[in-house]
Design a protein around this motif. Structure first.
Motif, PDB file in Angstrom:
ATOM      1  N   ASP A   1       0.841  -1.195   0.000  1.00 55.44           N
ATOM      2  CA  ASP A   1       0.000   0.000   0.000  1.00 55.44           C
ATOM      3  C   ASP A   1       0.877   1.245   0.000  1.00 55.44           C
ATOM      4  OD1 ASP A   1      -2.214  -1.657   0.192  1.00 55.44           O
ATOM      5  OD2 ASP A   1      -2.180  -1.630   2.389  1.00 55.44           O
ATOM      6  N   GLY A   2       0.654   2.155  -0.941  1.00 52.17           N
ATOM      7  CA  GLY A   2       1.398   3.407  -0.997  1.00 52.17           C
ATOM      8  C   GLY A   2       2.874   3.197  -1.249  1.00 52.17           C
ATOM      9  N   ASP A   3       3.701   3.664  -0.318  1.00 56.09           N
ATOM     10  CA  ASP A   3       5.155   3.606  -0.437  1.00 56.09           C
ATOM     11  C   ASP A   3       5.734   2.311   0.121  1.00 56.09           C
ATOM     12  OD1 ASP A   3       7.736   4.637  -0.946  1.00 56.09           O
ATOM     13  OD2 ASP A   3       7.905   5.326   1.122  1.00 56.09           O
ATOM     14  N   VAL A   4       4.892   1.358   0.487  1.00 55.37           N
ATOM     15  CA  VAL A   4       5.341   0.140   1.147  1.00 55.37           C
ATOM     16  C   VAL A   4       5.824  -0.889   0.131  1.00 55.37           C
ATOM     17  CG1 VAL A   4       4.611  -1.798   2.605  1.00 55.37           C
ATOM     18  CG2 VAL A   4       3.852   0.509   3.126  1.00 55.37           C
ATOM     19  N   MET A   5       6.907  -1.562   0.471  1.00 50.59           N
ATOM     20  CA  MET A   5       7.474  -2.609  -0.369  1.00 50.59           C
ATOM     21  C   MET A   5       7.617  -3.877   0.461  1.00 50.59           C
ATOM     22  SD  MET A   5      11.074  -2.331  -2.351  1.00 50.59           S
ATOM     23  CE  MET A   5      11.680  -3.637  -3.351  1.00 50.59           C
ATOM     24  N   LYS A   6       7.457  -5.027  -0.197  1.00 48.20           N
ATOM     25  CA  LYS A   6       7.623  -6.319   0.466  1.00 48.20           C
ATOM     26  C   LYS A   6       8.800  -7.030  -0.192  1.00 48.20           C
ATOM     27  CE  LYS A   6       2.723  -6.586   1.449  1.00 48.20           C
ATOM     28  NZ  LYS A   6       1.480  -7.327   1.248  1.00 48.20           N
ATOM     29  N   TYR A   7       9.724  -7.506   0.638  1.00 50.87           N
ATOM     30  CA  TYR A   7      10.962  -8.127   0.179  1.00 50.87           C
ATOM     31  C   TYR A   7      11.027  -9.558   0.702  1.00 50.87           C
ATOM     32  CZ  TYR A   7      15.908  -9.334   0.412  1.00 50.87           C
ATOM     33  OH  TYR A   7      17.105  -9.988   0.331  1.00 50.87           O
TER      34      TYR A   7
ATOM     35  N   GLU B   1       8.997  -5.954   5.349  1.00 54.70           N
ATOM     36  CA  GLU B   1       8.026  -5.030   4.779  1.00 54.70           C
ATOM     37  C   GLU B   1       8.293  -3.650   5.333  1.00 54.70           C
ATOM     38  OE1 GLU B   1       3.205  -4.280   4.709  1.00 54.70           O
ATOM     39  OE2 GLU B   1       3.959  -6.304   5.022  1.00 54.70           O
ATOM     40  N   GLY B   2       8.304  -2.661   4.447  1.00 50.59           N
ATOM     41  CA  GLY B   2       8.536  -1.298   4.897  1.00 50.59           C
ATOM     42  C   GLY B   2       8.634  -0.332   3.738  1.00 50.59           C
ATOM     43  N   PRO B   3       9.078   0.893   4.042  1.00 48.21           N
ATOM     44  CA  PRO B   3       9.154   1.933   3.014  1.00 48.21           C
ATOM     45  C   PRO B   3      10.092   1.566   1.865  1.00 48.21           C
ATOM     46  CG  PRO B   3       9.498   2.857   5.210  1.00 48.21           C
ATOM     47  CD  PRO B   3       9.495   1.370   5.352  1.00 48.21           C
ATOM     48  N   PHE B   4       9.688   1.901   0.679  1.00 46.43           N
ATOM     49  CA  PHE B   4      10.459   1.625  -0.528  1.00 46.43           C
ATOM     50  C   PHE B   4      11.887   2.154  -0.416  1.00 46.43           C
ATOM     51  CE2 PHE B   4      11.960   2.971  -4.715  1.00 46.43           C
ATOM     52  CZ  PHE B   4      11.889   1.774  -5.404  1.00 46.43           C
TER      53      PHE B   4
END
Length: 143
Positions: free
Chosen positions: A104-110, A122-125
């Motif tokens: 969601d939004g600026d969130v990235m999953k690695y 998971e956290g900010p891009f």
């Protein structure tokens, strides 16, 4: 030389699930600034962890202190007597980044896998963008 460390963060362990496997625990943590969440499978016999403990995690492209890529396997480098990044940490794994997802939004999953032991962050891009590489070393130590 490029900096070998592409990610470094300290996580506070919030919970541990050790019910499914004999030697593997799934640990959950949050970063000190509460912007990242982490889920990680570890061998708890080799690296015991408790709830509330602080873990320093580094993800790096090489174990060489000068950032050069190894010409041989990491086991050969560690046996050669040369000091490496691994000498400064308690738990070291080599693995593969296998998925990135937008949240969601600026969130990235690695997602990464270390011989079947999984890492999910998971956290900010802006904090995870440097992880878009194929192979990775994960290094952990108790803070």
């Amino acid at each position: 030389m490029a900096d070998a460390q592409v990610f470094e963060e300290t996580f506070s362990i919030t919970s541990i699930n050790d019910e499914k496997y004999d030697r593997v625990s799934r640990i959950y943590g949050t970063s000190q600034d509460n912007t990242l969440t982490m889920t990680l499978d570890i061998n708890h016999e080799l690296f015991p962890v408790t709830v509330g403990e602080q873990l320093n995690m580094v993800l790096a492209t090489t174990l060489s202190l000068d950032g050069t890529k190894e010409e041989t396997s990491w086991r050969s480098v560690s046996k050669s007597g040369t000091t490496t990044l691994a000498d400064m940490y308690d738990y070291v794994c080599y693995g593969k980044n296998y998925r990135f997802e937008d949240g969601d939004g600026d969130v990235m999953k690695y997602y990464a896998s270390f011989g079947g032991l999984l890492l999910y962050i998971e956290g900010p891009f802006r904090k995870l963008t440097g992880l878009k590489i194929d192979n990775i070393y994960m290094l952990l130590k108790h803070s």
